[in-house]
Design a protein around this motif. Structure first.
Motif, PDB file in Angstrom:
ATOM      1  N   ALA A  88       0.843  -1.200   0.000  1.00  0.00           N
ATOM      2  CA  ALA A  88       0.000   0.000   0.000  1.00  0.00           C
ATOM      3  C   ALA A  88       0.876   1.247   0.000  1.00  0.00           C
ATOM      4  O   ALA A  88       0.611   2.196  -0.750  1.00  0.00           O
ATOM      5  CB  ALA A  88      -0.929   0.000   1.212  1.00  0.00           C
ATOM      6  N   LEU A  89       1.919   1.240   0.813  1.00  0.00           N
ATOM      7  CA  LEU A  89       2.840   2.378   0.874  1.00  0.00           C
ATOM      8  C   LEU A  89       3.451   2.654  -0.500  1.00  0.00           C
ATOM      9  O   LEU A  89       3.477   3.793  -0.963  1.00  0.00           O
ATOM     10  CB  LEU A  89       3.941   2.114   1.908  1.00  0.00           C
ATOM     11  CG  LEU A  89       4.978   3.209   2.104  1.00  0.00           C
ATOM     12  CD1 LEU A  89       4.337   4.464   2.686  1.00  0.00           C
ATOM     13  CD2 LEU A  89       6.097   2.719   3.011  1.00  0.00           C
ATOM     14  N   ALA A  90       3.901   1.601  -1.167  1.00  0.00           N
ATOM     15  CA  ALA A  90       4.511   1.758  -2.488  1.00  0.00           C
ATOM     16  C   ALA A  90       3.497   2.259  -3.513  1.00  0.00           C
ATOM     17  O   ALA A  90       3.783   3.193  -4.275  1.00  0.00           O
ATOM     18  CB  ALA A  90       5.114   0.431  -2.941  1.00  0.00           C
ATOM     19  N   SER A  91       2.317   1.665  -3.526  1.00  0.00           N
ATOM     20  CA  SER A  91       1.302   2.044  -4.507  1.00  0.00           C
ATOM     21  C   SER A  91       0.859   3.495  -4.336  1.00  0.00           C
ATOM     22  O   SER A  91       0.777   4.250  -5.311  1.00  0.00           O
ATOM     23  CB  SER A  91       0.099   1.117  -4.398  1.00  0.00           C
ATOM     24  OG  SER A  91      -0.893   1.485  -5.319  1.00  0.00           O
ATOM     25  N   ILE A  92       0.588   3.879  -3.107  1.00  0.00           N
ATOM     26  CA  ILE A  92       0.156   5.255  -2.841  1.00  0.00           C
ATOM     27  C   ILE A  92       1.254   6.241  -3.200  1.00  0.00           C
ATOM     28  O   ILE A  92       1.005   7.261  -3.853  1.00  0.00           O
ATOM     29  CB  ILE A  92      -0.262   5.411  -1.368  1.00  0.00           C
ATOM     30  CG1 ILE A  92      -1.490   4.554  -1.078  1.00  0.00           C
ATOM     31  CG2 ILE A  92      -0.522   6.873  -1.024  1.00  0.00           C
ATOM     32  CD1 ILE A  92      -1.794   4.367   0.404  1.00  0.00           C
ATOM     33  N   SER A  93       2.479   5.925  -2.805  1.00  0.00           N
ATOM     34  CA  SER A  93       3.608   6.822  -3.071  1.00  0.00           C
ATOM     35  C   SER A  93       3.819   7.013  -4.563  1.00  0.00           C
ATOM     36  O   SER A  93       4.032   8.137  -5.034  1.00  0.00           O
ATOM     37  CB  SER A  93       4.880   6.287  -2.412  1.00  0.00           C
ATOM     38  OG  SER A  93       4.726   6.236  -1.012  1.00  0.00           O
ATOM     39  N   VAL A  94       3.749   5.932  -5.316  1.00  0.00           N
ATOM     40  CA  VAL A  94       3.934   6.030  -6.770  1.00  0.00           C
ATOM     41  C   VAL A  94       2.818   6.860  -7.392  1.00  0.00           C
ATOM     42  O   VAL A  94       3.068   7.717  -8.252  1.00  0.00           O
ATOM     43  CB  VAL A  94       4.033   4.629  -7.412  1.00  0.00           C
ATOM     44  CG1 VAL A  94       3.893   4.710  -8.925  1.00  0.00           C
ATOM     45  CG2 VAL A  94       5.350   3.972  -7.039  1.00  0.00           C
ATOM     46  N   GLN A  95       1.577   6.645  -6.963  1.00  0.00           N
ATOM     47  CA  GLN A  95       0.467   7.414  -7.519  1.00  0.00           C
ATOM     48  C   GLN A  95       0.627   8.909  -7.229  1.00  0.00           C
ATOM     49  O   GLN A  95       0.362   9.751  -8.096  1.00  0.00           O
ATOM     50  CB  GLN A  95      -0.866   6.908  -6.976  1.00  0.00           C
ATOM     51  CG  GLN A  95      -1.261   5.558  -7.542  1.00  0.00           C
ATOM     52  CD  GLN A  95      -2.614   5.112  -7.048  1.00  0.00           C
ATOM     53  OE1 GLN A  95      -3.615   5.782  -7.298  1.00  0.00           O
ATOM     54  NE2 GLN A  95      -2.657   3.981  -6.363  1.00  0.00           N
ATOM     55  N   LEU A  96       1.067   9.241  -6.024  1.00  0.00           N
ATOM     56  CA  LEU A  96       1.289  10.659  -5.697  1.00  0.00           C
ATOM     57  C   LEU A  96       2.438  11.242  -6.513  1.00  0.00           C
ATOM     58  O   LEU A  96       2.341  12.367  -7.015  1.00  0.00           O
ATOM     59  CB  LEU A  96       1.559  10.826  -4.203  1.00  0.00           C
ATOM     60  CG  LEU A  96       0.342  10.719  -3.302  1.00  0.00           C
ATOM     61  CD1 LEU A  96       0.751  10.714  -1.837  1.00  0.00           C
ATOM     62  CD2 LEU A  96      -0.620  11.863  -3.578  1.00  0.00           C
ATOM     63  N   MET A  97       3.503  10.485  -6.658  1.00  0.00           N
ATOM     64  CA  MET A  97       4.647  10.988  -7.423  1.00  0.00           C
ATOM     65  C   MET A  97       4.290  11.130  -8.906  1.00  0.00           C
ATOM     66  O   MET A  97       4.731  12.066  -9.563  1.00  0.00           O
ATOM     67  CB  MET A  97       5.868  10.081  -7.233  1.00  0.00           C
ATOM     68  CG  MET A  97       6.389  10.062  -5.796  1.00  0.00           C
ATOM     69  SD  MET A  97       6.690  11.693  -5.079  1.00  0.00           S
ATOM     70  CE  MET A  97       7.966  12.292  -6.134  1.00  0.00           C
ATOM     71  N   GLU A  98       3.476  10.226  -9.421  1.00  0.00           N
ATOM     72  CA  GLU A  98       3.024  10.355 -10.815  1.00  0.00           C
ATOM     73  C   GLU A  98       2.178  11.616 -10.990  1.00  0.00           C
ATOM     74  O   GLU A  98       2.320  12.328 -11.986  1.00  0.00           O
ATOM     75  CB  GLU A  98       2.235   9.122 -11.239  1.00  0.00           C
ATOM     76  CG  GLU A  98       3.093   7.906 -11.478  1.00  0.00           C
ATOM     77  CD  GLU A  98       2.286   6.661 -11.827  1.00  0.00           C
ATOM     78  OE1 GLU A  98       2.893   5.735 -12.398  1.00  0.00           O
ATOM     79  OE2 GLU A  98       1.087   6.605 -11.536  1.00  0.00           O
ATOM     80  N   LEU A  99       1.311  11.888 -10.036  1.00  0.00           N
ATOM     81  CA  LEU A  99       0.489  13.094 -10.094  1.00  0.00           C
ATOM     82  C   LEU A  99       1.369  14.345 -10.103  1.00  0.00           C
ATOM     83  O   LEU A  99       1.184  15.253 -10.917  1.00  0.00           O
ATOM     84  CB  LEU A  99      -0.470  13.143  -8.907  1.00  0.00           C
ATOM     85  CG  LEU A  99      -1.261  14.442  -8.755  1.00  0.00           C
ATOM     86  CD1 LEU A  99      -2.327  14.540  -9.834  1.00  0.00           C
ATOM     87  CD2 LEU A  99      -1.868  14.539  -7.372  1.00  0.00           C
TER      88      LEU A  99
END
Length: 112
Positions: A88-99
């Motif tokens: 979850a930490l990885a997925s959320i972090s990647v989505q925020l960084m992509e944004l």
């Protein structure tokens, strides 16, 4: 009794030998500001529908710590310190960084 679980990768500007009260307050303020910025950015996503609020908040804290060059001590890993699922930490972090990368016009290929 408070155990230290985080440390700065580099000493803070102006010393950091433990006696810089003003510098510590500035570092805390910077960390909080980055955390709030990531939290505000998360509102432009569907993360709140995909994950519990606590996981999103922990990911914002994680990203803020990474930006401020803070890391866990004693060989601990971020998911253990924050009490969050690593995936979850990885997925959320990647989505925020992509944004953020998309908003700034960066190449999104670095996240693939």
């Amino acid at each position: 009794n408070h155990n230290r679980v985080l440390e700065y990768e580099k000493p803070p500007p102006g010393g950091g030998g433990g006696g810089g009260g003003g510098s510590s307050a500035k570092m805390t303020q910077e960390l909080v500001q980055y955390g709030m910025n990531f939290a505000n950015d998360s509102l432009h996503t569907t993360l709140c529908l995909q994950f519990p609020a606590r996981s999103v908040a922990c990911s914002c804290t994680y990203l803020a710590c990474r930006v401020c060059k803070i890391r866990p001590v004693g060989g601990r890993e971020w998911p253990d310190v924050l009490g969050v699922d690593p995936e979850a930490l990885a997925s959320i972090s990647v989505q925020l960084m992509e944004l953020i990368a998309d908003k700034k016009g960066c190449d999104l290929a670095v996240f693939k």
